[in-house]
Design an enzyme around this catalytic site. Structure first.
Site, PDB file in Angstrom:
ATOM      1  N   GLN A  41      -4.184  -1.308   9.916  1.00  0.00           N
ATOM      2  CA  GLN A  41      -4.079  -2.662   9.357  1.00  0.00           C
ATOM      3  C   GLN A  41      -4.553  -3.687  10.382  1.00  0.00           C
ATOM      4  O   GLN A  41      -4.063  -3.705  11.512  1.00  0.00           O
ATOM      5  CB  GLN A  41      -2.615  -2.935   8.950  1.00  0.00           C
ATOM      6  CG  GLN A  41      -2.406  -4.264   8.267  1.00  0.00           C
ATOM      7  CD  GLN A  41      -3.074  -4.341   6.889  1.00  0.00           C
ATOM      8  OE1 GLN A  41      -3.022  -3.404   6.109  1.00  0.00           O
ATOM      9  NE2 GLN A  41      -3.713  -5.460   6.604  1.00  0.00           N
ATOM     10  N   LYS A  51       0.841  -1.205   0.000  1.00  0.00           N
ATOM     11  CA  LYS A  51       0.000   0.000   0.000  1.00  0.00           C
ATOM     12  C   LYS A  51       0.873   1.249   0.000  1.00  0.00           C
ATOM     13  O   LYS A  51       0.606   2.226  -0.721  1.00  0.00           O
ATOM     14  CB  LYS A  51      -0.916  -0.014   1.234  1.00  0.00           C
ATOM     15  CG  LYS A  51      -2.001  -1.081   1.152  1.00  0.00           C
ATOM     16  CD  LYS A  51      -2.717  -1.328   2.480  1.00  0.00           C
ATOM     17  CE  LYS A  51      -3.641  -2.539   2.346  1.00  0.00           C
ATOM     18  NZ  LYS A  51      -4.275  -2.929   3.605  1.00  0.00           N
ATOM     19  N   ASP A  96     -10.586   2.978   4.263  1.00  0.00           N
ATOM     20  CA  ASP A  96     -10.997   1.573   4.138  1.00  0.00           C
ATOM     21  C   ASP A  96     -12.522   1.456   4.071  1.00  0.00           C
ATOM     22  O   ASP A  96     -13.049   0.403   3.712  1.00  0.00           O
ATOM     23  CB  ASP A  96     -10.502   0.774   5.357  1.00  0.00           C
ATOM     24  CG  ASP A  96      -9.399  -0.208   4.992  1.00  0.00           C
ATOM     25  OD1 ASP A  96      -9.172  -0.427   3.789  1.00  0.00           O
ATOM     26  OD2 ASP A  96      -8.784  -0.761   5.919  1.00  0.00           O
TER      27      ASP A  96
END
Ligand code: NAP
Length: 283
Positions: A98, A54, A121
């Site tokens: 994460q 990412k 997200d």
């Protein structure tokens, strides 16, 4: 019929190039460079690999890499404090915690601290609520990638019979809601669905987000259907999807392979979300 392949590597690269061009134009217009704060707690090897890819994609798109790493023995309070700092920092457009976090912490409580305008997200309760209400907001990356693939191939969503197999908060539910918002007639199937074959074979658009290798075969697919396989399953034969690719390719009109279908779309949509987040904060 032999299905044409939906190539997520090609579509993902196009999205990434478009985001890079849009970021450059955004900065050239005098706006602050978008920045993504990935937050990694601990040293889980798989999470470290995901976060590294990412970060690399961010830099390639001209997005500032504002990565934060905390030791695995950090307290929940330390992560709360970090997320609150990032939430208040105008250089941070997007925050991505994460998951999974170490077991002494509550991942869902921590995720819920991310403000909706920085939730790249798209998984916080507020973002899920905005999606459920059809109000603009940041949408989850993998489901957005599914819609992007359908749009790229000119698949008619409005009025189509769509069947989504899987009802997780991460994929199944949001993709079903996004298809509904685009006026598909949506059915959600899951582990208790009776006659899965009968339900699936009604679909013009069939989305599999299950996590069971090759669960859906030719008998689940209507001739000419579009099949999107979100599943990623590690088997002795390598990575396989939730769809029996060989058998279903003989029936469907369009199909995503695994790997190389939905997978490459997730990071591409994360980059797009980071730019959208920067725009939301500038409003
Ligand atoms: P999940 O949370 O485990 O949810 C799986 C869903 O499938 C559940 O709703 C479950 O039903 C349903 N299911 C399980 N067995 C079934 C069966 N035999 N028949 C019908 N439905 C069944 O999984 P997820 O997080 O949504 O992920 C699904 C798959 O997508 C996984 O392979 C994952 O690795 C992959 N994935 C890929 C990406 C990507 O491409 N970037 C991103 C995320 C996930 P119940 O609710 O009734 O238990």
């Amino acid at each position: 019929m032999t299905a044409a392949i939906i190539d997520g590597k090609v579509v993902g690269a196009k999205v990434r190039a478009a985001v890079a061009a849009d970021v450059a134009a955004w900065v050239a217009a005098g706006n602050r460079q978008p920045g993504l704060a990935t937050v990694l707690v601990g040293d889980d090897p798989a999470s470290a690999v995901y976060v590294a890819s990412k970060r690399k994609a961010c830099v390639e798109a001209g997005i500032a890499d504002l990565h934060q790493h905390l030791p695995g023995d950090s307290s929940q309070e330390a992560v709360v404090e970090l997320i609150q700092q990032l939430a208040a920092d105008p250089a941070v457009s997007g925050i991505l915690l994460q998951l999974p976090v170490p077991k002494q912490m509550h991942g869902s409580e921590l995720t819920a601290l991310i403000p909706a305008k920085k939730d790249v997200d798209g998984l916080t309760p507020v973002s899920a609520g905005l999606l459920a209400l059809g109000v603009p907001g940041l949408r989850p990356c993998t489901p957005s990638g599914v819609i992007e693939l359908l749009d790229h191939h000119g698949v008619q969503i409005e009025g189509a019979e769509a069947v989504v197999v899987g009802r997780s908060d991460l994929v199944g539910k949001p993709v079903a809601q996004m298809l509904l918002q685009r006026s598909a007639t949506v059915t959600i199937a899951h582990s208790r669905t009776r006659d899965l074959e009968g339900v699936c074979s009604r679909a013009d658009i069939l989305v599999a987000a299950v996590g069971v290798p090759r669960l859906l075969g030719a008998g689940h697919v209507k001739a000419g259907a579009v099949v999107i396989d979100v599943g990623i399953n590690r088997t002795d034969a390598g990575l396989v999807g939730d769809v029996d690719f060989e058998a279903v390719s003989a029936v469907a009109s369009l199909i995503t392979p695994v790997p190389g279908g939905v997978g490459p779309m997730t990071i591409a949509m994360l980059l797009r979300n980071t730019l959208i987040a920067a725009e939301l904060q500038a409003q």
